[in-house]
Design an enzyme around this catalytic site. Structure first.
Site, PDB file in Angstrom:
ATOM      1  N   LYS A  62       0.852  -1.196   0.000  1.00 54.95           N
ATOM      2  CA  LYS A  62       0.000   0.000   0.000  1.00 54.95           C
ATOM      3  C   LYS A  62       0.886   1.243   0.000  1.00 54.95           C
ATOM      4  O   LYS A  62       1.824   1.325   0.797  1.00 54.95           O
ATOM      5  CB  LYS A  62      -0.922   0.000   1.231  1.00 54.95           C
ATOM      6  N   THR A  63       0.558   2.169  -0.902  1.00 57.98           N
ATOM      7  CA  THR A  63       1.376   3.383  -1.036  1.00 57.98           C
ATOM      8  C   THR A  63       0.546   4.638  -0.761  1.00 57.98           C
ATOM      9  O   THR A  63      -0.681   4.644  -0.915  1.00 57.98           O
ATOM     10  CB  THR A  63       1.933   3.490  -2.476  1.00 57.98           C
ATOM     11  N   LYS A  95      -7.636   7.651  -1.328  1.00 54.55           N
ATOM     12  CA  LYS A  95      -8.847   8.159  -0.651  1.00 54.55           C
ATOM     13  C   LYS A  95      -9.496   9.303  -1.427  1.00 54.55           C
ATOM     14  O   LYS A  95      -9.657  10.423  -0.937  1.00 54.55           O
ATOM     15  CB  LYS A  95      -8.551   8.600   0.780  1.00 54.55           C
ATOM     16  N   ALA A  97     -12.287  11.686  -2.960  1.00 55.45           N
ATOM     17  CA  ALA A  97     -13.462  12.195  -2.221  1.00 55.45           C
ATOM     18  C   ALA A  97     -14.160  13.344  -2.943  1.00 55.45           C
ATOM     19  O   ALA A  97     -14.679  14.253  -2.295  1.00 55.45           O
ATOM     20  CB  ALA A  97     -13.044  12.646  -0.826  1.00 55.45           C
ATOM     21  N   GLY A 100     -17.633  12.891  -9.544  1.00 51.36           N
ATOM     22  CA  GLY A 100     -17.160  11.889 -10.507  1.00 51.36           C
ATOM     23  C   GLY A 100     -16.175  12.433 -11.520  1.00 51.36           C
ATOM     24  O   GLY A 100     -15.119  11.846 -11.773  1.00 51.36           O
ATOM     25  N   ASN A 101     -16.479  13.583 -12.123  1.00 46.19           N
ATOM     26  CA  ASN A 101     -15.614  14.127 -13.170  1.00 46.19           C
ATOM     27  C   ASN A 101     -14.218  14.449 -12.627  1.00 46.19           C
ATOM     28  O   ASN A 101     -13.203  14.163 -13.270  1.00 46.19           O
ATOM     29  CB  ASN A 101     -16.255  15.395 -13.748  1.00 46.19           C
ATOM     30  N   THR A 102     -14.174  14.997 -11.426  1.00 47.42           N
ATOM     31  CA  THR A 102     -12.872  15.374 -10.848  1.00 47.42           C
ATOM     32  C   THR A 102     -12.059  14.137 -10.478  1.00 47.42           C
ATOM     33  O   THR A 102     -10.859  14.056 -10.776  1.00 47.42           O
ATOM     34  CB  THR A 102     -13.099  16.266  -9.602  1.00 47.42           C
ATOM     35  N   TYR A 223      -4.997   0.359  17.260  1.00 45.89           N
ATOM     36  CA  TYR A 223      -4.542  -0.914  16.717  1.00 45.89           C
ATOM     37  C   TYR A 223      -5.231  -2.108  17.382  1.00 45.89           C
ATOM     38  O   TYR A 223      -5.488  -2.106  18.585  1.00 45.89           O
ATOM     39  CB  TYR A 223      -3.026  -1.079  16.936  1.00 45.89           C
ATOM     40  N   ARG A 242       3.612   1.045  10.490  1.00 53.78           N
ATOM     41  CA  ARG A 242       4.721   1.222  11.434  1.00 53.78           C
ATOM     42  C   ARG A 242       5.024  -0.021  12.262  1.00 53.78           C
ATOM     43  O   ARG A 242       6.152  -0.184  12.723  1.00 53.78           O
ATOM     44  CB  ARG A 242       4.425   2.433  12.337  1.00 53.78           C
TER      45      ARG A 242
END
Ligand code: S5P
Length: 278
Positions: A62-63, A95, A97, A100-102, A223, A242
């Site tokens: 995951k980046t 993420k 948010a 749709g177009n943007t 966690y 981490r």
């Protein structure tokens, strides 16, 4: 009909409607790993060194590509080379948010061109279903998959109650592109009315907020252990940052490797216990 998490990853791989989810499940089975490492460091060298070290132990990296200070497009080629070398998929935790177009433009274009290299990305549901339409217009033809943020691991998260229920409904209405959720538990029955029963959909649940030692950080992260997440809550993939790489200021690559192995074993044993106890 039993909940998907009670079936094996191998069975689920054969039947999943989303191409990226199938690839992910196949990788999980090949590598006997339900571990995704989240590589949240700001230097390209540290980023690549951590990925090369954890690569053998993970199904998914995951980046957060926008936190890399010395980003160049060449970094993506190096990331893809490591993905080939170690056999893992790539999840850009963008993420999204917006409308749709943007989001279609943010996903396809700009500096990062995320859709061209990330098998999986994720989106908040706050704009409503049009965010899925926008992202699918770019990602579906490329065989990509989308995760909806139905819940968050941080203390005081607003993604609860009817917000989470609506996210679950949005996924059910778009099972081809939405491959699952970022959440803390299973979503099959969330948001169903009293006369509805859970359908056949198999949405993968990827759970962040996983640590073997720590219970949280100073900024609201919370966690749980791999066993709590996989066995008790029925999630499918553990996302660990981490807990694996410690502090980027004191990177110890051998220790990073050891921790990745430790989390992989903990996640896999919890899965075996879950499916064998059926
Ligand atoms: O609810 C969430 C959703 C995400 S994607 N909680 C999270 O922590 N994350 C991400 O998972 C977060 O952005 C970070 O990249 C990772 C957790 O990192 P860790 O170092 O706390 O394990």
């Amino acid at each position: 009909m039993s909940s998907p998490h009670l079936r094996t990853y191998a069975y689920r791989a054969q039947n999943h409607p989303n191409a990226a989810a199938r690839l992910l499940l196949e990788t999980v089975v090949r590598k006997k790993s339900n571990l995704s490492v989240s590589v949240d460091v700001t230097s390209a060298d540290d980023f690549l060194a951590i990925i090369d070290a954890v690569g053998p132990y993970v199904c998914l990296i995951k980046t957060h590509i926008d936190i890399i200070e010395d980003f160049t497009p060449g970094l993506i080629q190096k990331l893809q080379a490591l993905s080939q070398k170690h056999d893992f998929l790539i999840f850009e935790d963008r993420k999204f948010a917006d409308i749709g177009n943007t989001v279609a433009l943010q996903y396809s274009s700009g500096v990062y061109k995320i859709a061209s290299w990330a098998h999986i990305t994720n989106a908040h549901t706050v704009p409503g279903p049009s965010i899925i339409t926008g992202l699918a217009s770019v990602g579906l033809p490329l065989g990509r998959g989308l995760l909806l943020l139905a819940e968050m691991s941080s203390n005081g998260s607003l993604a609860t109650g009817s917000y989470t229920e609506e996210a679950a409904r949005m996924a059910r209405a778009n099972p081809n592109f939405v491959m699952g959720f970022i959440a803390q538990r299973r979503m099959e029955t969330v948001g169903l009315t009293t006369c509805e029963t859970a359908g056949e959909d198999d949405f993968l649940v990827l759970a962040p907020g996983v640590g073997l030692e720590s219970k949280g950080d100073a900024m609201g992260q919370q966690y749980r252990t791999p066993r709590e997440v996989i066995l008790k809550s029925g999630c499918d993939i553990i996302i660990v940052g981490r807990g694996v790489y410690g502090s980027p200021k004191n990177l110890d690559i051998q220790e990073v490797r050891n921790q990745a192995g430790r989390y992989r074993t903990a996640g896999w044993e919890a899965y075996e216990e879950r499916v064998l106890s059926q």
